[in-house]
Write a protein that holds these residues in place. Structure first.
Motif, PDB file in Angstrom:
ATOM      1  N   ASP A 128     115.005  30.662  16.503  1.00  0.00           N
ATOM      2  CA  ASP A 128     113.979  31.442  15.817  1.00  0.00           C
ATOM      3  C   ASP A 128     114.515  32.082  14.534  1.00  0.00           C
ATOM      4  O   ASP A 128     113.755  32.697  13.782  1.00  0.00           O
ATOM      5  CB  ASP A 128     113.440  32.543  16.728  1.00  0.00           C
ATOM      6  CG  ASP A 128     112.667  31.995  17.922  1.00  0.00           C
ATOM      7  OD1 ASP A 128     112.849  32.542  19.025  1.00  0.00           O
ATOM      8  OD2 ASP A 128     111.898  31.029  17.734  1.00  0.00           O
ATOM      9  N   ARG A 188     105.505  33.538  23.821  1.00  0.00           N
ATOM     10  CA  ARG A 188     106.592  34.424  23.422  1.00  0.00           C
ATOM     11  C   ARG A 188     106.179  35.365  22.295  1.00  0.00           C
ATOM     12  O   ARG A 188     106.615  36.513  22.268  1.00  0.00           O
ATOM     13  CB  ARG A 188     107.803  33.604  22.967  1.00  0.00           C
ATOM     14  CG  ARG A 188     108.383  32.702  24.043  1.00  0.00           C
ATOM     15  CD  ARG A 188     109.722  32.129  23.608  1.00  0.00           C
ATOM     16  NE  ARG A 188     109.617  31.296  22.407  1.00  0.00           N
ATOM     17  CZ  ARG A 188     110.354  31.468  21.312  1.00  0.00           C
ATOM     18  NH1 ARG A 188     111.241  32.454  21.241  1.00  0.00           N
ATOM     19  NH2 ARG A 188     110.202  30.666  20.266  1.00  0.00           N
ATOM     20  N   PHE A 189     105.387  34.869  21.353  1.00  0.00           N
ATOM     21  CA  PHE A 189     104.978  35.661  20.190  1.00  0.00           C
ATOM     22  C   PHE A 189     103.490  36.013  20.300  1.00  0.00           C
ATOM     23  O   PHE A 189     102.684  35.227  20.809  1.00  0.00           O
ATOM     24  CB  PHE A 189     105.179  34.879  18.899  1.00  0.00           C
ATOM     25  CG  PHE A 189     106.605  34.607  18.521  1.00  0.00           C
ATOM     26  CD1 PHE A 189     107.662  34.883  19.376  1.00  0.00           C
ATOM     27  CD2 PHE A 189     106.900  34.057  17.275  1.00  0.00           C
ATOM     28  CE1 PHE A 189     108.979  34.624  19.016  1.00  0.00           C
ATOM     29  CE2 PHE A 189     108.199  33.790  16.897  1.00  0.00           C
ATOM     30  CZ  PHE A 189     109.239  34.067  17.771  1.00  0.00           C
ATOM     31  N   GLN A 245     104.537  40.332  17.223  1.00  0.00           N
ATOM     32  CA  GLN A 245     105.433  40.749  18.293  1.00  0.00           C
ATOM     33  C   GLN A 245     106.170  39.519  18.795  1.00  0.00           C
ATOM     34  O   GLN A 245     105.546  38.559  19.237  1.00  0.00           O
ATOM     35  CB  GLN A 245     104.643  41.397  19.430  1.00  0.00           C
ATOM     36  CG  GLN A 245     105.485  41.814  20.614  1.00  0.00           C
ATOM     37  CD  GLN A 245     106.450  42.938  20.277  1.00  0.00           C
ATOM     38  OE1 GLN A 245     106.085  43.895  19.615  1.00  0.00           O
ATOM     39  NE2 GLN A 245     107.702  42.810  20.732  1.00  0.00           N
ATOM     40  N   MET A 246     107.490  39.569  18.716  1.00  0.00           N
ATOM     41  CA  MET A 246     108.317  38.427  19.097  1.00  0.00           C
ATOM     42  C   MET A 246     109.183  38.808  20.285  1.00  0.00           C
ATOM     43  O   MET A 246     110.025  39.701  20.172  1.00  0.00           O
ATOM     44  CB  MET A 246     109.178  37.975  17.922  1.00  0.00           C
ATOM     45  CG  MET A 246     108.385  37.687  16.650  1.00  0.00           C
ATOM     46  SD  MET A 246     109.393  37.000  15.326  1.00  0.00           S
ATOM     47  CE  MET A 246     110.455  38.389  14.980  1.00  0.00           C
ATOM     48  N   ASN A 247     108.969  38.157  21.403  1.00  0.00           N
ATOM     49  CA  ASN A 247     109.741  38.395  22.617  1.00  0.00           C
ATOM     50  C   ASN A 247     110.542  37.153  22.987  1.00  0.00           C
ATOM     51  O   ASN A 247     110.267  36.053  22.501  1.00  0.00           O
ATOM     52  CB  ASN A 247     108.804  38.767  23.769  1.00  0.00           C
ATOM     53  CG  ASN A 247     108.020  40.032  23.501  1.00  0.00           C
ATOM     54  OD1 ASN A 247     108.496  40.960  22.848  1.00  0.00           O
ATOM     55  ND2 ASN A 247     106.801  40.091  24.034  1.00  0.00           N
ATOM     56  N   SER A 248     111.509  37.327  23.852  1.00  0.00           N
ATOM     57  CA  SER A 248     112.333  36.213  24.329  1.00  0.00           C
ATOM     58  C   SER A 248     112.863  35.385  23.166  1.00  0.00           C
ATOM     59  O   SER A 248     112.771  34.148  23.159  1.00  0.00           O
ATOM     60  CB  SER A 248     111.526  35.330  25.290  1.00  0.00           C
ATOM     61  OG  SER A 248     111.049  36.069  26.383  1.00  0.00           O
ATOM     62  N   LEU A 249     113.412  36.057  22.186  1.00  0.00           N
ATOM     63  CA  LEU A 249     113.874  35.373  20.989  1.00  0.00           C
ATOM     64  C   LEU A 249     115.036  34.447  21.277  1.00  0.00           C
ATOM     65  O   LEU A 249     115.882  34.722  22.153  1.00  0.00           O
ATOM     66  CB  LEU A 249     114.259  36.393  19.919  1.00  0.00           C
ATOM     67  CG  LEU A 249     113.060  37.015  19.197  1.00  0.00           C
ATOM     68  CD1 LEU A 249     113.459  38.304  18.501  1.00  0.00           C
ATOM     69  CD2 LEU A 249     112.472  36.030  18.197  1.00  0.00           C
ATOM     70  N   GLY A 268     116.121  39.072  23.178  1.00  0.00           N
ATOM     71  CA  GLY A 268     115.600  40.349  22.714  1.00  0.00           C
ATOM     72  C   GLY A 268     114.246  40.224  22.034  1.00  0.00           C
ATOM     73  O   GLY A 268     113.638  39.146  22.011  1.00  0.00           O
ATOM     74  N   SER A 269     113.779  41.349  21.484  1.00  0.00           N
ATOM     75  CA  SER A 269     112.451  41.411  20.863  1.00  0.00           C
ATOM     76  C   SER A 269     112.514  42.073  19.499  1.00  0.00           C
ATOM     77  O   SER A 269     113.399  42.900  19.228  1.00  0.00           O
ATOM     78  CB  SER A 269     111.494  42.218  21.756  1.00  0.00           C
ATOM     79  OG  SER A 269     111.328  41.625  23.022  1.00  0.00           O
ATOM     80  N   ARG A 276     109.417  43.354  16.323  1.00  0.00           N
ATOM     81  CA  ARG A 276     108.031  43.368  15.865  1.00  0.00           C
ATOM     82  C   ARG A 276     108.012  43.399  14.349  1.00  0.00           C
ATOM     83  O   ARG A 276     108.527  44.346  13.747  1.00  0.00           O
ATOM     84  CB  ARG A 276     107.248  44.557  16.413  1.00  0.00           C
ATOM     85  CG  ARG A 276     105.752  44.444  16.096  1.00  0.00           C
ATOM     86  CD  ARG A 276     104.927  45.557  16.690  1.00  0.00           C
ATOM     87  NE  ARG A 276     104.990  46.769  15.892  1.00  0.00           N
ATOM     88  CZ  ARG A 276     104.041  47.713  15.905  1.00  0.00           C
ATOM     89  NH1 ARG A 276     102.965  47.558  16.664  1.00  0.00           N
ATOM     90  NH2 ARG A 276     104.171  48.808  15.178  1.00  0.00           N
TER      91      ARG A 276
END
Length: 122
Positions: A90, A67-68, A82-86, A16-17, A19
């Motif tokens: 992490d 990813r970020f 913005q943090m994606n593919s957590l 998930g993501s 912000r």
């Protein structure tokens, strides 16, 4: 003096993501380089990403590249992560920091926020 307040943390599933936001106050807040660090339980605080005062230069730790994304809006005195593919690894408290020159060492930063918890479940 620069005051920093983070927000946007929470619990998210792996993949998930989220912000994160860091609101800076102080007359010259927009003149500072900003960074995000994180600290997991029992571990040292580590560098995540940084951005120059103009936003023209960014840096990332290897484990978040691709990813970020760090960005800033100086009109709002706010920095974002913005943090994606957590991933579960992490999971940590994420801190915003400010400094005149910036860098990747926590010892270079003079001002810190209180942190926001990010938890990633598998």
């Amino acid at each position: 003096q620069v005051q920093l307040v983070e927000s946007g943390g929470g619990l998210v599933l792996a993949g998930g993501s989220l912000r994160l936001s860091c609101a800076a106050s102080g007359r010259t807040a927009s003149n500072y380089a900003m960074a995000w660090f994180r600290q997991a339980p029992g571990k040292e605080r580590e560098f995540v990403a940084s951005i120059s005062w103009s936003g023209g230069s960014t840096g990332y730790a290897d484990f978040v590249k691709g990813r970020f994304t760090i960005s800033r809006d100086n009109a709002k005195n706010t920095v974002y992560l913005q943090m994606n593919s957590l991933k579960p690894e992490d999971t940590a408290v994420y801190y915003c920091a400010a400094d005149r020159t910036g860098g990747s060492s926590r010892y270079e930063y003079d001002y810190w926020g209180q942190g926001t918890q990010v938890s990633v479940s598998s």
